[in-house]
Design a protein around this motif. Structure first.
Motif, PDB file in Angstrom:
ATOM      1  N   GLY A  67       0.788  -1.225   0.000  1.00 45.86           N
ATOM      2  CA  GLY A  67       0.000   0.000   0.000  1.00 45.86           C
ATOM      3  C   GLY A  67       0.820   1.274   0.000  1.00 45.86           C
ATOM      4  N   TRP A  68       1.998   1.217  -0.611  1.00 47.41           N
ATOM      5  CA  TRP A  68       2.871   2.390  -0.629  1.00 47.41           C
ATOM      6  C   TRP A  68       2.392   3.467  -1.605  1.00 47.41           C
ATOM      7  CZ3 TRP A  68       8.327  -0.383  -0.679  1.00 47.41           C
ATOM      8  CH2 TRP A  68       8.542  -0.928   0.595  1.00 47.41           C
ATOM      9  N   ILE A  69       1.558   3.080  -2.550  1.00 41.16           N
ATOM     10  CA  ILE A  69       1.059   4.034  -3.543  1.00 41.16           C
ATOM     11  C   ILE A  69      -0.445   4.190  -3.349  1.00 41.16           C
ATOM     12  CG2 ILE A  69       0.828   4.529  -6.011  1.00 41.16           C
ATOM     13  CD1 ILE A  69       3.232   2.790  -6.541  1.00 41.16           C
ATOM     14  N   PRO A  70      -0.961   5.412  -3.320  1.00 41.95           N
ATOM     15  CA  PRO A  70      -2.412   5.617  -3.177  1.00 41.95           C
ATOM     16  C   PRO A  70      -3.185   4.908  -4.289  1.00 41.95           C
ATOM     17  CG  PRO A  70      -1.221   7.686  -2.914  1.00 41.95           C
ATOM     18  CD  PRO A  70      -0.218   6.677  -3.383  1.00 41.95           C
ATOM     19  N   GLU A  71      -4.396   4.481  -3.960  1.00 39.67           N
ATOM     20  CA  GLU A  71      -5.203   3.723  -4.926  1.00 39.67           C
ATOM     21  C   GLU A  71      -5.466   4.513  -6.202  1.00 39.67           C
ATOM     22  OE1 GLU A  71      -8.751   2.178  -3.261  1.00 39.67           O
ATOM     23  OE2 GLU A  71      -7.726   0.995  -1.719  1.00 39.67           O
ATOM     24  N   SER A  72      -5.683   5.820  -6.055  1.00 47.96           N
ATOM     25  CA  SER A  72      -5.964   6.640  -7.237  1.00 47.96           C
ATOM     26  C   SER A  72      -4.759   6.670  -8.181  1.00 47.96           C
ATOM     27  CB  SER A  72      -6.333   8.071  -6.819  1.00 47.96           C
ATOM     28  OG  SER A  72      -5.269   8.666  -6.071  1.00 47.96           O
ATOM     29  N   VAL A  73      -3.557   6.754  -7.598  1.00 46.98           N
ATOM     30  CA  VAL A  73      -2.331   6.755  -8.412  1.00 46.98           C
ATOM     31  C   VAL A  73      -2.136   5.392  -9.046  1.00 46.98           C
ATOM     32  CG1 VAL A  73       0.184   7.059  -8.379  1.00 46.98           C
ATOM     33  CG2 VAL A  73      -1.281   8.520  -6.967  1.00 46.98           C
ATOM     34  N   THR A  74      -2.387   4.325  -8.280  1.00 46.17           N
ATOM     35  CA  THR A  74      -2.267   2.967  -8.812  1.00 46.17           C
ATOM     36  C   THR A  74      -3.199   2.771 -10.003  1.00 46.17           C
ATOM     37  OG1 THR A  74      -1.686   2.068  -6.644  1.00 46.17           O
ATOM     38  CG2 THR A  74      -2.537   0.520  -8.269  1.00 46.17           C
ATOM     39  N   ALA A  75      -4.428   3.280  -9.891  1.00 39.75           N
ATOM     40  CA  ALA A  75      -5.393   3.150 -10.989  1.00 39.75           C
ATOM     41  C   ALA A  75      -4.875   3.854 -12.246  1.00 39.75           C
ATOM     42  CB  ALA A  75      -6.735   3.741 -10.572  1.00 39.75           C
ATOM     43  N   ASP A  76      -4.295   5.048 -12.065  1.00 44.29           N
ATOM     44  CA  ASP A  76      -3.752   5.780 -13.214  1.00 44.29           C
ATOM     45  C   ASP A  76      -2.557   5.045 -13.832  1.00 44.29           C
ATOM     46  OD1 ASP A  76      -5.604   7.790 -12.902  1.00 44.29           O
ATOM     47  OD2 ASP A  76      -4.287   9.049 -11.678  1.00 44.29           O
ATOM     48  N   LEU A  77      -1.721   4.461 -12.981  1.00 48.21           N
ATOM     49  CA  LEU A  77      -0.555   3.723 -13.483  1.00 48.21           C
ATOM     50  C   LEU A  77      -0.975   2.465 -14.235  1.00 48.21           C
ATOM     51  CD1 LEU A  77       1.938   4.079 -10.484  1.00 48.21           C
ATOM     52  CD2 LEU A  77       2.120   5.139 -12.746  1.00 48.21           C
ATOM     53  N   LEU A  78      -2.069   1.852 -13.796  1.00 50.08           N
ATOM     54  CA  LEU A  78      -2.567   0.674 -14.509  1.00 50.08           C
ATOM     55  C   LEU A  78      -3.133   1.050 -15.880  1.00 50.08           C
ATOM     56  CD1 LEU A  78      -4.217  -1.411 -11.654  1.00 50.08           C
ATOM     57  CD2 LEU A  78      -2.267  -2.072 -13.083  1.00 50.08           C
ATOM     58  N   VAL A  79      -3.770   2.208 -15.953  1.00 49.93           N
ATOM     59  CA  VAL A  79      -4.225   2.713 -17.260  1.00 49.93           C
ATOM     60  C   VAL A  79      -3.024   2.913 -18.175  1.00 49.93           C
ATOM     61  CG1 VAL A  79      -5.284   4.665 -18.453  1.00 49.93           C
ATOM     62  CG2 VAL A  79      -6.307   3.788 -16.349  1.00 49.93           C
ATOM     63  N   LEU A  80      -1.941   3.492 -17.624  1.00 49.83           N
ATOM     64  CA  LEU A  80      -0.711   3.676 -18.394  1.00 49.83           C
ATOM     65  C   LEU A  80      -0.120   2.334 -18.803  1.00 49.83           C
ATOM     66  CD1 LEU A  80       1.593   5.446 -19.501  1.00 49.83           C
ATOM     67  CD2 LEU A  80       2.621   5.380 -17.209  1.00 49.83           C
ATOM     68  N   ALA A  81      -0.155   1.356 -17.890  1.00 50.84           N
ATOM     69  CA  ALA A  81       0.385   0.025 -18.196  1.00 50.84           C
ATOM     70  C   ALA A  81      -0.312  -0.580 -19.396  1.00 50.84           C
ATOM     71  CB  ALA A  81       0.227  -0.893 -16.974  1.00 50.84           C
ATOM     72  N   TYR A  82      -1.637  -0.508 -19.413  1.00 55.62           N
ATOM     73  CA  TYR A  82      -2.383  -1.092 -20.532  1.00 55.62           C
ATOM     74  C   TYR A  82      -2.194  -0.287 -21.819  1.00 55.62           C
ATOM     75  CZ  TYR A  82      -4.612  -4.872 -18.034  1.00 55.62           C
ATOM     76  OH  TYR A  82      -4.827  -6.047 -17.354  1.00 55.62           O
ATOM     77  N   LEU A  83      -1.974   1.019 -21.677  1.00 59.87           N
ATOM     78  CA  LEU A  83      -1.683   1.820 -22.864  1.00 59.87           C
ATOM     79  C   LEU A  83      -0.335   1.403 -23.468  1.00 59.87           C
ATOM     80  CD1 LEU A  83      -2.347   4.186 -24.766  1.00 59.87           C
ATOM     81  CD2 LEU A  83      -1.169   5.694 -23.138  1.00 59.87           C
ATOM     82  N   LEU A  84       0.679   1.231 -22.619  1.00 66.59           N
ATOM     83  CA  LEU A  84       2.001   0.807 -23.101  1.00 66.59           C
ATOM     84  C   LEU A  84       1.933  -0.589 -23.721  1.00 66.59           C
ATOM     85  CD1 LEU A  84       4.273   2.047 -20.166  1.00 66.59           C
ATOM     86  CD2 LEU A  84       3.964   3.112 -22.406  1.00 66.59           C
ATOM     87  N   LEU A  85       1.200  -1.486 -23.063  1.00 70.81           N
ATOM     88  CA  LEU A  85       1.051  -2.838 -23.608  1.00 70.81           C
ATOM     89  C   LEU A  85       0.284  -2.814 -24.931  1.00 70.81           C
ATOM     90  CD1 LEU A  85       0.257  -4.894 -20.374  1.00 70.81           C
ATOM     91  CD2 LEU A  85       2.310  -5.049 -21.791  1.00 70.81           C
ATOM     92  N   ALA A  86      -0.721  -1.944 -25.019  1.00 69.56           N
ATOM     93  CA  ALA A  86      -1.476  -1.828 -26.271  1.00 69.56           C
ATOM     94  C   ALA A  86      -0.591  -1.278 -27.392  1.00 69.56           C
ATOM     95  CB  ALA A  86      -2.701  -0.933 -26.068  1.00 69.56           C
ATOM     96  N   MET A  87       0.275  -0.310 -27.078  1.00 72.72           N
ATOM     97  CA  MET A  87       1.227   0.196 -28.070  1.00 72.72           C
ATOM     98  C   MET A  87       2.164  -0.921 -28.534  1.00 72.72           C
ATOM     99  SD  MET A  87       2.202   3.957 -26.494  1.00 72.72           S
ATOM    100  CE  MET A  87       3.372   4.351 -27.810  1.00 72.72           C
ATOM    101  N   ALA A  88       2.594  -1.757 -27.576  1.00 68.26           N
ATOM    102  CA  ALA A  88       3.454  -2.883 -27.929  1.00 68.26           C
ATOM    103  C   ALA A  88       2.720  -3.879 -28.816  1.00 68.26           C
ATOM    104  CB  ALA A  88       3.944  -3.571 -26.655  1.00 68.26           C
ATOM    105  N   MET A  89       1.466  -4.158 -28.482  1.00 68.26           N
ATOM    106  CA  MET A  89       0.679  -5.086 -29.298  1.00 68.26           C
ATOM    107  C   MET A  89       0.432  -4.522 -30.697  1.00 68.26           C
ATOM    108  SD  MET A  89       0.156  -7.767 -27.411  1.00 68.26           S
ATOM    109  CE  MET A  89       1.768  -7.476 -26.709  1.00 68.26           C
ATOM    110  N   ALA A  90       0.173  -3.221 -30.763  1.00 66.46           N
ATOM    111  CA  ALA A  90       0.000  -2.577 -32.076  1.00 66.46           C
ATOM    112  C   ALA A  90       1.282  -2.698 -32.893  1.00 66.46           C
ATOM    113  CB  ALA A  90      -0.382  -1.108 -31.890  1.00 66.46           C
ATOM    114  N   GLY A  91       2.432  -2.493 -32.217  1.00 65.81           N
ATOM    115  CA  GLY A  91       3.717  -2.648 -32.898  1.00 65.81           C
ATOM    116  C   GLY A  91       3.916  -4.050 -33.432  1.00 65.81           C
ATOM    117  N   LEU A  92       3.514  -5.049 -32.650  1.00 69.09           N
ATOM    118  CA  LEU A  92       3.610  -6.436 -33.111  1.00 69.09           C
ATOM    119  C   LEU A  92       2.711  -6.663 -34.321  1.00 69.09           C
ATOM    120  CD1 LEU A  92       3.580  -8.356 -29.702  1.00 69.09           C
ATOM    121  CD2 LEU A  92       5.511  -8.056 -31.250  1.00 69.09           C
ATOM    122  N   GLY A  93       1.493  -6.125 -34.241  1.00 70.36           N
ATOM    123  CA  GLY A  93       0.564  -6.280 -35.363  1.00 70.36           C
ATOM    124  C   GLY A  93       1.074  -5.621 -36.632  1.00 70.36           C
ATOM    125  N   LEU A  94       1.713  -4.458 -36.481  1.00 71.63           N
ATOM    126  CA  LEU A  94       2.266  -3.750 -37.640  1.00 71.63           C
ATOM    127  C   LEU A  94       3.448  -4.507 -38.248  1.00 71.63           C
ATOM    128  CD1 LEU A  94       2.205  -0.118 -36.209  1.00 71.63           C
ATOM    129  CD2 LEU A  94       0.857  -0.938 -38.167  1.00 71.63           C
TER     130      LEU A  94
END
Length: 366
Positions: A300-327
């Motif tokens: 619990g070192w990171i507030p839940e709101s910050v964790t939620a934002d970081l998870l959104v970023l995580a999926y965005l980065l993973l989606a960019m990686a998946m798009a790169g693979l598809g390309l």
């Protein structure tokens, strides 16, 4: 006169170097921007009722494949696209560790952990065994097995660097597992009234047998809050096992390469491992980061709101990686390579569902 001529030539060469650097940076930026745009498109498409079952990562792969087939990708964009598919992939996996709360997994009880371990081992052996029997490429078979057993596209993405899989193999495996998961999600929702499971039992069943987190949520949410909560906990228990599985495959691949190097050395008369290569082990730093982030979230070192934002970023980065693979893959290659892995994954998914149903009854969780 000659001195001035040489000065002019040197000046032109310097300008050409600057131009090449600028063009290289511009191409890199364009490639990076393209994967970002496709990732955003996948994110908003995943909010639509039907497409939400497939999830952002899968849609990003498919969009990349379709974009290349319809428009093409200029060579100048290659560096930016590869940066997304490799570097951003690892960053996304590290941040994905913030999904895990080890306390919640431990509170679920030993039976849930046992089901997760049994399912992963069973599915890895069955799907990989089927892929070898069908003469599917070894790495393609491993990725399909891991995606089916653990957590879909994210597992494929995490295991891929460990076994040095190609972009084609990674993209085909991720898309294959995602399509299978979507099919089974629809079947689960339709079959729920016929399964005779309680809301809690169905949640455990869905979390233990479906492929992506998105599939688990889509299949369990219509049943009720208890089913959805338990399904996510069971699914994240499987996700937590991604790290040891990835490490295991890394060690296995390393030993396999050393063995092949030794055989080549005997044929050529050289001695393998003369410089201590036998002590070298793979260091999956991004898997270490994944575990570190899960520990940070658990404490619990990171507030839940910050964790939620970081998870959104995580999926965005993973989606960019998946798009790169598809390309990076050709549609013809995708259709040619994907047929046999789909059949292996389909058989493995059916057997996994049957095993999950039996285990839930055998352990008194129905």
């Amino acid at each position: 006169m000659q001195i001035q001529l040489f000065q002019q030539i040197n000046k032109l060469q310097h300008i050409n170097k600057l131009d090449r650097k600028f063009l290289g940076f511009r191409g890199f930026s364009e490639g990076l921007l393209l994967t970002l745009l496709l990732a955003f498109a996948a994110k908003y498409m995943a909010q639509l009722p039907i497409l939400s079952i497939m999830g952002q990562l899968v849609l990003a792969i498919l969009l990349g494949i379709v974009f290349r087939a319809a428009v093409g990708t200029p060579k100048r964009m290659t560096a930016g696209i590869q940066f997304s598919s490799k570097r951003l992939l690892r960053a996304g996996i590290i941040l994905l560790g913030l999904r895990l709360d080890i306390h919640g997994i431990l509170q679920a009880g030993p039976k849930v952990l046992a089901i997760a371990v049994i399912h992963i081992v069973f599915t890895l052996l069955v799907v990989y065994g089927l892929s070898r029997w069908m003469k599917i490429d070894r790495r393609l078979g491993i990725l399909t097995a891991c995606g089916t057993a653990i957590c879909g596209a994210a597992a494929v993405a995490a295991i891929s660097p460990q076994i040095k899989a190609s972009n084609n193999e990674t993209a085909v495996s991720a898309a294959t597992v995602a399509i299978l998961g979507t099919i089974f999600t629809l079947i689960y929702v339709a079959a729920y009234p016929l399964l005779g499971l309680s809301e809690a039992g169905y949640g455990i069943f869905a979390g233990a047998t479906l492929h992506e987190v998105a599939h688990v949520i889509a299949a369990s949410a219509p049943v009720g809050h208890q089913a959805a909560d338990l399904a996510v906990v069971v699914k994240l228990t499987r996700v937590a096992l991604l790290a040891p599985v990835a490490l295991g495959f890394g060690v296995w691949e390393n030993r396999r390469e050393r063995k092949q190097a030794g055989q080549r050395g005997r044929r050529t008369g050289s001695v393998a491992g003369e410089k201590g290569e036998h002590t070298k082990l793979p260091v999956p730093w991004f898997i270490g980061g994944f575990l570190l982030m899960s520990g940070v979230n658990t404490l619990g070192w990171i507030p839940e709101s910050v964790t939620a934002d970081l998870l959104v970023l995580a999926y965005l980065l993973l989606a960019m990686a998946m798009a790169g693979l598809g390309l990076g893959i050709d549609l013809k290659t995708f259709t040619r390579m994907g047929r046999k892995p789909f059949n292996a994954g389909l058989t493995g998914s059916l057997l996994l569902s049957m095993l999950g149903f039996l285990l839930i009854h055998a352990m008194g969780l129905a």
